[in-house]
Design an enzyme around this catalytic site. Sequence first.
Site, PDB file in Angstrom:
ATOM      1  CE  LYS A   1       7.113   8.025   0.070  1.00  0.00           C
ATOM      2  NZ  LYS A   1       7.477   9.461   0.144  1.00  0.00           N
TER       3      LYS A   1
ATOM      4  CB  VAL B   1      -0.966  -0.023   1.199  1.00  0.00           C
ATOM      5  CG1 VAL B   1      -1.734   1.286   1.304  1.00  0.00           C
ATOM      6  CG2 VAL B   1      -1.941  -1.206   1.055  1.00  0.00           C
ATOM      7  CE1 TYR B   2       5.968   5.172   2.614  1.00  0.00           C
ATOM      8  CE2 TYR B   2       7.405   3.670   1.414  1.00  0.00           C
ATOM      9  CZ  TYR B   2       7.201   4.871   2.068  1.00  0.00           C
ATOM     10  OH  TYR B   2       8.235   5.776   2.185  1.00  0.00           O
ATOM     11  CG  ASN B   3       5.987  -0.336  -2.449  1.00  0.00           C
ATOM     12  OD1 ASN B   3       6.637   0.433  -1.745  1.00  0.00           O
ATOM     13  ND2 ASN B   3       6.318  -1.599  -2.629  1.00  0.00           N
TER      14      ASN B   3
END
Length: 260
Positions: free
Chosen positions: A162, A157-159
């Site tokens: 970003k 999810v972070y990716n």
Amino acid sequence: MTAPLQGRTAVVTGGATGIGLGITRRLLADGARVLVAALHTEELKRAYGELGDHRTGVDLAGHVGDLSQPGAGEDLLQAAVEAFGGVDILVNNAGGGVIRPTLEHTEQTLRSTIDNNLWTVLRCTLAVLPHMAARGYGRIISIGAESVRNGLVDHAVYNAAKGGVHALTTGLAREFAPAGITVNVVAPSYVRTPELDAGLRAGSLPDRLVHVIDRAVELIPLNRPGDVDDVAAAVAYLARQDSGFVTGQVLSVNGGSSMG
């Protein structure tokens, strides 16, 4: 010898802590005037204390607010214009995600991860682009993530957030090149910030996060985490006038964890 950023004004979001504070310190050392954007007043006050050699209101100013919210980018731009007369360099560093297995995310953690890492970049970038275009000059540098390339565990999810920053960068770089604006990403691998280092020493980090950190270091051929100065050096280069032929790029600061 003239400092490379003498006469330039920079805005560093999330510039009061961690990687952002290191970037702020480096840009000040290179001669820029810097407006530090922080989420909380207490963070900004601590940053002023750590940057005590610099004169608040002369080469250092601050702004507090949640940059993921509508209108926040315009407020930030106004603060920089009032403090220093304009913005030459925007460093989109504000961020921070909830790192956990994908199926353990909630609606709240999904939203906060996207808000903190993608919406902050969108709000601030869209606010400064007309200003920079009217001046015929600009450097926009966003802090991305090496995990977008290497698929680090628990970062999906972070990716997503970003990765959106990385993709936004290439589109903006092509669109705004005729206006004299370059747009790039600095993508660090695991960086051992002072805050994270303190948590590791105190043993206060969740076991799952310690596991993720260990895996991140295992992927780095140089066999060490990065530090804030590694990232700040890359940002400082892209902020300079003589980086003007570099745009639309992702500069990996990763110790070799991905190559090519």
